[in-house]
Design an enzyme around this catalytic site. Structure first.
Site, short mmCIF file in Angstrom:
data_model
loop_
_atom_site.label_atom_id
_atom_site.label_comp_id
_atom_site.label_asym_id
_atom_site.label_seq_id
_atom_site.Cartn_x
_atom_site.Cartn_y
_atom_site.Cartn_z
N CYS A 1 0.89 -1.18 0.00
CA CYS A 1 0.00 0.00 0.00
C CYS A 1 0.91 1.22 0.00
CB CYS A 1 -0.92 -0.01 1.21
SG CYS A 1 -2.01 -1.44 1.32
N PRO B 1 1.51 7.61 -0.26
CA PRO B 1 2.03 8.45 -1.34
C PRO B 1 3.50 8.24 -1.67
CG PRO B 1 1.93 9.73 0.67
CD PRO B 1 1.36 8.38 1.01
N GLY C 1 6.46 7.65 0.70
CA GLY C 1 7.59 7.92 1.59
C GLY C 1 8.42 6.69 1.89
N LYS C 2 7.78 5.63 2.33
CA LYS C 2 8.51 4.41 2.65
C LYS C 2 9.03 3.75 1.39
CE LYS C 2 5.76 3.60 6.84
NZ LYS C 2 4.84 4.75 6.63
N ASP D 1 1.95 -1.20 4.87
CA ASP D 1 1.59 -0.01 5.63
C ASP D 1 0.09 0.16 5.47
OD1 ASP D 1 1.50 2.36 6.98
OD2 ASP D 1 2.64 3.52 5.53
N CYS E 1 0.01 3.60 11.29
CA CYS E 1 0.29 4.86 11.97
C CYS E 1 -0.81 5.11 12.99
CB CYS E 1 0.38 6.02 10.98
SG CYS E 1 1.02 7.53 11.74
#
Length: 515
Positions: free
Chosen positions: A286, A289, A291-292, A399, A452
């Site tokens: 997933c 946007p 970052g990871k 995520d 998160c």
């Protein structure tokens, strides 16, 4: 925060022109921008972190005015619950929504900012007069003067429930969090003083955290641009002030804004030994946007340069010169990755030489991933109905979509927007995604389940339910792969906290696929 230069704007709110007519107040650009954002959040569920920068840019608001608008916007959104309780106590009627949002801005200045009371009242009354009308301005003036008659510490015992009778209700009002969120946090931390520390940390303005993507940038480069080295992640740096987009490495996507816990959960996934020979295949399930995915893409290509020997670091970093700009697909082609590099200084340091597939169910989010990665393949795919075969991947980052309760510092309006009724549906989705992630692993592979959010229904309960229905997976002690961080809980999962670590409240569970 000092507000000299803004304090006298608009006077006391009741001045008159030399001809005896009520004067028309001058437009206070900083306060008007903050008001427009707060109204948009209230009226149409706008996102403050997206709208405010655009308004500041379009209206040419810079420097101290921009700082004032930012503090007014985010501070007001964080404190809504407390301010509404005080406004209700000081009003003889229910304010209209547009007036209430102005009163919230005034209450924040009176109760949490170092703005003189006469300036806080006067500028807010002027704003109401200019944007709403004279009658509303008189009402706002009366309410704000009552609010300013006491400090925040004096108001809390009046408007909040007695802590002895209703400790959760007291904390909810005193620290401006919905009751259900306070209850959820208490379920994890217990009824201790640490709960109040967490709520306080949620209301503190966080530093901007940057990530220097290995092989493409470095913490030293970010330090040269004015940042400070991070506390935990070897790729993190803190920016105390300024626009991160003005930093060259960020503008070129060689570095990015990324919370330190977000960096560490991705890094932990790369540190778990998975065995096998040849090139590894990774999946960010997933990814939007991005970052990871941006960090995983760099590590997959160049290795964990902070955890490798000097020789291996040289082989990785030499694949891309600092002069090469950003690119995806049509950009610069990296040199060969250091497949099989040796000399790791710490256990599990990944030497590079993997391929990353990044997927997201929404096209616009997948597009953002494509723009932030260099070598990853990016697809638009529903993770619950995967397009890949079972047993394909060595490492998977999941995520999972969640409530985002761990990022309330950075998205203050989310606490008022979220509804606990939606957690059940999110839990169903999280279970399905984790199940398909485990199916997609080859034997010996590992999945990092990340949210998160510290909410038990999105973390331990989900992992426990999925493992209870399977015989082919085991949970690893995630803390063992984050030795630089203390205070991650009793395990086997790892839980980050704003008040302990200065990060988002990120949850990590590591699950290995068994034969």
């Amino acid at each position: 925060m000092k507000t000299t230069g803004h304090q006298g704007s608009g006077g006391s709110g009741g001045g008159r022109s030399g001809a005896g007519r009520p004067r028309r107040p001058a437009r206070d650009h900083a306060r008007n921008a903050a008001y427009d954002v707060v109204r948009a959040v209230d009226e149409r569920d706008a996102y403050a972190n997206l709208l405010l920068p655009r308004l500041l840019r379009e209206r040419g608001i810079r420097g101290r005015d921009a700082a004032l608008a930012t503090e007014l916007t985010y501070g007001t959104l964080r404190g809504l619950g407390t301010y509404d309780a005080v406004i209700e106590m000081c009003s003889d009627r229910e304010p209209d929504p547009d007036v209430r949002d102005a009163l919230r801005l005034g209450a924040h200045q009176l109760l949490r900012m170092r703005v003189p009371p006469h300036a806080a009242v006067g500028t807010t009354v002027d704003l109401v007069r200019l944007r709403i009308g004279q009658g509303a301005a008189k009402f706002a003036n009366a309410v704000l003067r009552k609010i300013g008659s006491r400090s925040l510490d004096e108001w809390v015992p009046i408007v909040a429930p007695d802590p002895a009778d209703d400790p959760v209700g007291h904390l909810a009002v005193a620290h401006a969090h919905p009751r259900w969120i306070v209850s959820a946090f208490r379920d994890v931390l217990g009824a201790s003083d640490e709960l109040a520390e967490l709520l306080d940390a949620d209301n503190a303005r966080p530093l901007v955290t940057l990530v220097a993507r290995p092989g493409r940038s470095s913490v030293e480069e970010l330090e040269d641009a004015g940042a400070l080295p991070g506390r935990y992640s070897p790729y993190a740096a803190y920016l105390r002030e300024g626009d991160p987009g003005q930093i060259e490495a960020v503008a070129e996507t060689r570095a990015a804004v990324q919370d330190e816990a977000s960096q560490l959960v991705a890094l932990a996934l790369t540190r778990v030994p998975v065995g096998g020979d040849g090139e590894e295949l990774w999946l960010d399930m997933c990814a939007g946007p991005g970052g990871k995915a941006g960090l995983l893409d760099a590590i997959a290509t160049y290795g964990d340069l902070a955890g490798l020997s000097a020789e291996a670091r040289g082989r990785g970093a030499g694949n891309l010169s600092a002069a090469e700009g950003p690119g995806t697909g049509g950009g610069p082609t990296p040199g060969p990755a250091p497949v099989g590099a040796t000399g790791a200084e710490g256990p599990g340091a990944f030497p590079g030489g993997a391929r990353l597939l990044a997927a997201d169910v929404q096209y616009h989010r997948a597009r953002l991933v494509w723009e932030t990665t260099r070598t990853a393949s990016v697809v638009t795919v529903d993770g619950t109905e995967p397009a890949w075969r079972p047993g394909t991947f060595d490492r998977i980052l999941l995520d999972a979509p969640c409530t985002g309760l761990g990022a309330l510092r950075r998205r203050p309006e989310a606490r008022w927007r979220r509804d606990p009724a939606g957690i059940a549906d999110l839990g169903k989705l999280q279970r399905r995604l984790l199940g398909t992630a485990l199916d997609a692993l080859r034997p010996g592979g590992v999945v990092a389940y990340v949210t998160c959010s510290p909410h038990l229904a999105e973390t331990k309960v989900v992992v426990g339910d999925v493992l209870a229905r399977r015989t082919d997976a085991e949970q690893l002690d995630a803390r063992a792969y984050l030795p630089e961080v203390e205070g991650l809980g009793d395990g086997p999962h790892a839980q980050f906290w704003p008040h302990r670590h200065g990060t988002d409240a990120m949850f990590l569970a590591l699950l290995r696929k068994q034969p």
